[in-house]
Every structure is written in C-alpha cells, then in structure tokens.
Design an enzyme around this catalytic site. Structure first.
Site, mmCIF file in Angstrom:
data_model
loop_
_atom_site.group_PDB
_atom_site.id
_atom_site.type_symbol
_atom_site.label_atom_id
_atom_site.label_comp_id
_atom_site.label_asym_id
_atom_site.label_seq_id
_atom_site.Cartn_x
_atom_site.Cartn_y
_atom_site.Cartn_z
ATOM 1 N N SER A 142 0.940 -1.025 -0.041
ATOM 2 C CA SER A 142 -0.047 -0.254 0.035
ATOM 3 C C SER A 142 0.870 1.202 0.130
ATOM 4 O O SER A 142 2.060 1.215 0.434
ATOM 5 C CB SER A 142 -0.967 -0.022 1.197
ATOM 6 O OG SER A 142 -1.462 1.247 1.519
ATOM 7 N N TYR A 155 -2.554 -1.691 10.135
ATOM 8 C CA TYR A 155 -2.211 -1.983 8.621
ATOM 9 C C TYR A 155 -0.974 -1.366 8.069
ATOM 10 O O TYR A 155 -0.352 -2.101 7.245
ATOM 11 C CB TYR A 155 -3.421 -0.729 8.076
ATOM 12 C CG TYR A 155 -3.724 -0.998 6.604
ATOM 13 C CD1 TYR A 155 -4.371 -1.923 5.954
ATOM 14 C CD2 TYR A 155 -3.146 0.020 5.692
ATOM 15 C CE1 TYR A 155 -4.818 -2.159 4.699
ATOM 16 C CE2 TYR A 155 -3.618 -0.342 4.399
ATOM 17 C CZ TYR A 155 -4.024 -0.983 3.752
ATOM 18 O OH TYR A 155 -4.489 -1.476 2.476
HETATM 19 N N1 LIG Z 1 -8.533 0.609 -1.790
HETATM 20 C C1 LIG Z 1 -7.502 1.256 -1.650
HETATM 21 O O1 LIG Z 1 -7.352 2.557 -1.335
HETATM 22 C C2 LIG Z 1 -6.415 0.307 -1.261
HETATM 23 C C3 LIG Z 1 -5.061 1.078 -0.904
HETATM 24 C C4 LIG Z 1 -3.911 0.403 -0.714
HETATM 25 C C5 LIG Z 1 -3.872 -0.894 -0.675
HETATM 26 N N2 LIG Z 1 -5.114 -1.526 -0.817
HETATM 27 C C6 LIG Z 1 -4.825 -3.091 -0.782
HETATM 28 O O2 LIG Z 1 -5.516 -3.432 -2.254
HETATM 29 C C7 LIG Z 1 -5.894 -4.886 -1.934
HETATM 30 C C8 LIG Z 1 -7.153 -5.081 -2.509
HETATM 31 O O3 LIG Z 1 -8.229 -4.124 -1.827
HETATM 32 P P1 LIG Z 1 -9.573 -3.743 -2.395
HETATM 33 O O4 LIG Z 1 -9.296 -2.075 -2.246
HETATM 34 O O5 LIG Z 1 -9.687 -4.014 -3.439
HETATM 35 O O6 LIG Z 1 -10.443 -4.053 -1.314
HETATM 36 P P2 LIG Z 1 -11.939 -4.699 -1.396
HETATM 37 O O7 LIG Z 1 -12.306 -4.743 0.040
HETATM 38 O O8 LIG Z 1 -12.974 -4.220 -2.505
HETATM 39 O O9 LIG Z 1 -11.345 -6.322 -1.870
HETATM 40 C C9 LIG Z 1 -10.847 -7.061 -0.797
HETATM 41 C C10 LIG Z 1 -11.183 -8.571 -1.168
HETATM 42 O O10 LIG Z 1 -10.431 -9.070 -0.294
HETATM 43 C C11 LIG Z 1 -11.412 -10.403 0.391
HETATM 44 N N3 LIG Z 1 -10.816 -10.887 1.543
HETATM 45 C C12 LIG Z 1 -10.857 -10.113 2.730
HETATM 46 N N4 LIG Z 1 -10.398 -10.853 3.795
HETATM 47 C C13 LIG Z 1 -9.979 -12.067 3.266
HETATM 48 C C14 LIG Z 1 -9.245 -13.297 3.467
HETATM 49 N N5 LIG Z 1 -9.046 -13.342 4.933
HETATM 50 N N6 LIG Z 1 -9.152 -14.494 2.539
HETATM 51 C C15 LIG Z 1 -9.586 -14.038 1.490
HETATM 52 N N7 LIG Z 1 -10.135 -13.017 0.958
HETATM 53 C C16 LIG Z 1 -10.210 -11.998 1.655
HETATM 54 C C17 LIG Z 1 -12.663 -9.447 0.647
HETATM 55 O O11 LIG Z 1 -13.744 -10.288 0.749
HETATM 56 C C18 LIG Z 1 -12.781 -8.728 -0.683
HETATM 57 O O12 LIG Z 1 -13.395 -9.228 -1.566
HETATM 58 C C19 LIG Z 1 -5.921 -5.268 -0.365
HETATM 59 O O13 LIG Z 1 -4.724 -5.851 -0.007
HETATM 60 C C20 LIG Z 1 -5.800 -3.644 0.133
HETATM 61 O O14 LIG Z 1 -5.000 -3.532 1.354
HETATM 62 C C21 LIG Z 1 -6.037 -1.209 -1.159
#
Ligand SMILES: NC(=O)c1ccc[n+]([C@@H]2O[C@H](COP(=O)([O-])OP(=O)(O)OC[C@H]3O[C@@H](n4cnc5c(N)ncnc54)[C@H](O)[C@@H]3O)[C@@H](O)[C@H]2O)c1
Length: 276
Positions: A142, A155
């Site tokens: 991230s 986080y």
């Molecule tokens: N959205 C942002 O701004 C952002 C920024 C930096 C990093 N990220 C990272 O990007 C990645 C994707 O996140 P996103 O933004 O698409 O979020 P999101 O919530 O839309 O998708 C995340 C998915 O992970 C699944 N999940 C959660 N816990 C789980 C587990 N224990 N086992 C399997 N699946 C699980 C959820 O059900 C969901 O479908 C994550 O690692 C998040 O930390 C997101």
C-alpha cells in the site's frame, strides 16, 4: 514483455475491487484464472463476468490467513491447470484504531490477513512458480507500506512487512537464478469497498468510510488493475498507483522523518474522529 495468453493467474480477494478488476482484465487478455475469496457471492459474480469474457475460471472459497488451506489450495490449482504462472496476493482488510485503544486481536487479525496471507500465498505457490519456468509473484502492499499515518498502525505494520518480504524475495530469486519475477504494489486511494468493509477500534466507522470514499479514493479499480498489469509486463519491482502514492513517495524521501510532524497535524485536524 509478458503475453498473458494461456498463462495461469491466481488472484486472492478476487470477489471485489482491485482483485475483480485484475481478473476481468486478465480474462480479456486470454489468461486462465484461479480466483478465490472468503466472499463467495462476490467471487461468483467475478467468475460470471470473467467467463462471459471467454476465460477458463476456477473458483474456491479460501481464507488466505488459513495456512494449511492455502498450501492445499496451491497444489490443487497447480494440478487443475497443470502449471501456475502468476500469483496476485491481493486479499486485504482495513482496520483503524490508535494503538492505545486497539485490542491485540484487532492488530493480529490485520497481520493475519494482510501480512501472513501474503506470506502463505507466496510460499505455497513458489515451488509451482519455479517449476513453471515463467513465474511472477505480485504482492499488494500500500501507500501505507511507504509511510505511516496515525490510526493505521496495524495496517501500516502489515503493509511495511509485505514490502520488506517482497523486496527480499525479489533479490533471492535473482541470486538463486530462479525463473520467478517479483513485484510489490503500492496503491494510493482506490475506489473499492475496502473502507466500507473496514472496522474501527471506536467511533464512527461510517463517517470514516465516507471520508475515504469522498476525499481519499481517486483511482478506479480498473485503472489500478491496468497499472499493475503494465508493471507485471515491464517486470517492475515496485508499482505505485495514483498521483497520491507517487507524490507522497517522493515527498517522504525528500523530507525524511519530518513527514511525521506534518501528518500528525494534518490527520489530527481533518480526519473524522474514528479509531481514537
Ligand atoms: N482500496 C484502496 O485504497 C487500497 C489502497 C492500498 C492498498 N490496497 C490493498 O489492495 C488490496 C485489495 O483491496 P481492495 O481495495 O480491492 O478492497 P476490497 O475490499 O474491494 O477487496 C478485498 C477483497 O479481499 C477479500 N478478503 C478479505 N479478507 C480475506 C481473507 N482473509 N481471505 C481471502 N479474501 C479476503 C474481501 O472479501 C474482498 O473481496 C488489499 O490488499 C488492500 O489492502 C487497497
């Protein structure tokens, strides 16, 4: 340059957000997909859309924090498709809470999914990626793996750890001359469900999620997926997504630890009082 046609891509957390966008982009480019999530409804919808684009798709309910299940899953997927080329350790959760009031179990839960989930996925699939002769691990850290902010200690810890783990892995693959490329992804604010699904130590979770959606999330998941796949094609060690990530990466390197004073003032003034 990587041609994704016929490549087998594993994506965790594929039921939503960036994971779904990656699945659909790879489906359009002719990859075969092993998709997993704990959210089986979201996963089924991603699979439906990917299949409509002509992709061969396998779906599994998989909690990335459950090590034995991930190890078994890796062998099953390799057997199912005959090989594994790309592993996107993407699944993640959010939690907001000052350390003083966060429970140990909340911090551990974030580490279990956001850090150990990545370690489990990497180690489980590594033998298969090496055996493929053409492997790539893509681990999602991230912007908060590059800098810390108040209220995000759990986080931040997980995402800094993902970065350290992934950067060491890349060097180890080079030294061992294994045919496995390694990329660490650092998204800034992406318009996904992450904040809405997130939990807080105290205070108004909905206000925090609204603040994230309105002011911090600027990039679409589809644009994030495109940028990640471009980074994979170019064998980039690090992929920064969004102007916020690119600007703050340079800013923190320029000002060093002085960024903490600035962030303490700014976040204390503008962020909703959740997690404090
Ligand atoms: N959205 C942002 O701004 C952002 C920024 C930096 C990093 N990220 C990272 O990007 C990645 C994707 O996140 P996103 O933004 O698409 O979020 P999101 O919530 O839309 O998708 C995340 C998915 O992970 C699944 N999940 C959660 N816990 C789980 C587990 N224990 N086992 C399997 N699946 C699980 C959820 O059900 C969901 O479908 C994550 O690692 C998040 O930390 C997101």
């Amino acid at each position: 340059m990587t041609d994704f046609t016929g490549k087998v891509a594993v994506i965790t957390g594929a039921g939503s957000g960036i994971g779904r966008a990656l699945a659909l982009d790879l489906a359009r480019r002719g990859a075969k997909l092993a998709l997993s999530d704990v959210d089986t409804e979201g996963l089924a919808e991603t699979a439906r859309q990917a299949e409509a684009l002509g992709a061969e798709v396998r779906t599994d309910r998989l909690n990335v924090a459950e090590r034995e299940a991930v190890l078994e899953y890796a062998d099953t997927v390799a057997q199912h498709f005959g090989k594994v080329n790309l592993v996107f350790n993407n699944a993640g959760i959010a939690f907001t809470g000052d350390i003083e009031i966060s429970e140990f179990k909340d911090i551990e839960r974030v580490m279990d999914v956001d850090y150990w989930g990545v370690v489990n996925g990497t180690k489980a699939f590594l033998p298969h990626l090496i055996a493929s002769g053409d492997g790539h691990v893509i681990n999602t850290s991230s912007l908060f793996g590059l800098l810390s902010i108040p209220g995000q200690a759990a986080y931040n810890s997980a995402k800094f750890a993902v970065r350290g783990f992934t950067e060491a892995l890349r060097m180890e693959m080079q030294i061992a001359k294994h045919p496995v490329k390694v990329t660490c992804v650092h998204p800034g604010g992406i318009k996904t469900a992450i904040a809405r699904n997130g939990t807080v130590a105290s205070g108004d979770a909905a206000a925090l999620a609204q603040f994230f959606d309105r002011y911090l999330a600027h990039t679409s998941p589809e644009a994030a997926a495109r940028r990640i796949l471009k980074g994979v094609e170019g064998n980039r060690p690090r992929v920064l997504i969004g102007l916020d990530a690119r600007f703050l990466d340079v800013f923190v390197r320029l000002v060093g630890s002085s960024y903490e004073r600035i962030f303490a003032v700014v976040t204390g003034r503008v962020m909703p009082k959740a997690g404090r």
